[in-house]
Design a protein around this motif. Structure first.
Motif, short mmCIF file in Angstrom:
data_model
loop_
_atom_site.label_atom_id
_atom_site.label_comp_id
_atom_site.label_asym_id
_atom_site.label_seq_id
_atom_site.Cartn_x
_atom_site.Cartn_y
_atom_site.Cartn_z
N UNK A 291 0.92 -0.97 -0.34
CA UNK A 291 0.09 -0.22 0.19
C UNK A 291 0.78 1.03 -0.02
N UNK A 292 0.36 1.69 -1.00
CA UNK A 292 2.11 2.95 -0.96
C UNK A 292 1.33 4.57 -0.44
N UNK A 293 0.32 4.50 0.30
CA UNK A 293 0.26 5.19 1.15
C UNK A 293 -0.18 5.46 2.02
N UNK A 294 0.17 4.21 2.97
CA UNK A 294 0.33 3.35 4.02
C UNK A 294 1.49 2.68 4.21
N UNK A 295 2.20 3.43 3.82
CA UNK A 295 4.31 1.78 3.37
C UNK A 295 4.79 3.11 4.69
N UNK A 296 4.58 3.79 5.60
CA UNK A 296 5.86 4.38 6.82
C UNK A 296 6.02 3.83 7.01
N UNK A 297 5.66 2.89 8.06
CA UNK A 297 6.27 1.49 8.89
C UNK A 297 8.09 0.46 8.24
N UNK A 298 7.38 0.82 6.83
CA UNK A 298 8.83 0.48 5.74
C UNK A 298 9.28 1.90 5.39
N UNK A 299 9.50 2.30 5.61
CA UNK A 299 10.61 3.55 5.89
C UNK A 299 10.60 4.04 7.04
N UNK A 300 9.99 3.65 7.83
CA UNK A 300 11.03 3.71 9.58
C UNK A 300 12.19 2.69 9.79
N UNK A 301 11.61 1.56 9.17
CA UNK A 301 12.39 0.24 8.79
C UNK A 301 14.10 -0.06 8.25
N UNK A 302 13.99 0.75 7.54
CA UNK A 302 14.80 0.89 6.32
C UNK A 302 15.60 2.04 6.80
#
Length: 154
Positions: free
Chosen positions: A74-85
């Motif tokens: 989900x492009x709009x709700x992918x904040x967890x992926x960015x935080x993990x990166x």
């Protein structure tokens, strides 16, 4: 890491020898607060070391570099992926893209095995649908930020 930590790392990337007092003025903190943050960033692995680059040498010649293109569920709700990166020390660039891929990640790691381990970590993150990875074979241009005339040739 917060926005001030990001600013500290950006300033140290530009000049690793910047005095704490000058760095403090740039990020609007006290010298002591900057020192404490740098020590914490070192402990957490966000700052893994400082290096010397001599004229004519290539920094990171013994580093394995790779691009990982990430598809999120989900492009709009992918904040967890960015935080993990952001928490992976070998991630040197992370950019959100338009088009087919959602995120482009540049890794610089000490070994091919570490690149593989990071790739596995990214692929297993909740919210990641798929990845495409490409290893860097050689670097043709390596310009420091803000410099348009310092290209390297092979």
């Amino acid at each position: 890491m917060d926005a001030i930590d990001e600013k500290i790392i950006a300033e140290l990337t530009r000049n690793a020898r910047i005095p704490h007092a000058e760095l403090a003025a740039r990020v609007l903190l006290s010298r002591n607060a900057v020192r404490q943050r740098i020590e914490r960033l070192e402990r957490q692995g966000h700052i893994a070391g400082y290096t010397i680059v001599r004229p004519g040498e290539t920094a990171g010649a013994d580093v394995v570099s790779a691009l990982v293109l990430v598809y999120r569920q989900d492009r709009m709700r992918g904040g967890d992926v960015l935080a993990a990166l952001k928490r992976i020390p070998e991630v040197v660039t992370c950019e959100i893209l338009s088009g087919d891929f959602d995120i482009m990640v540049r890794l610089e790691a000490a070994s091919l095995e570490r690149v593989r381990g990071i790739w596995e970590e990214i692929a297993q993150m909740p919210g990641v649908r798929d990845t495409v990875t490409a290893l860097t074979l050689s670097r043709v241009v390596n310009r420091p930020r803000g410099s348009a005339s310092s290209a390297e040739e092979e």
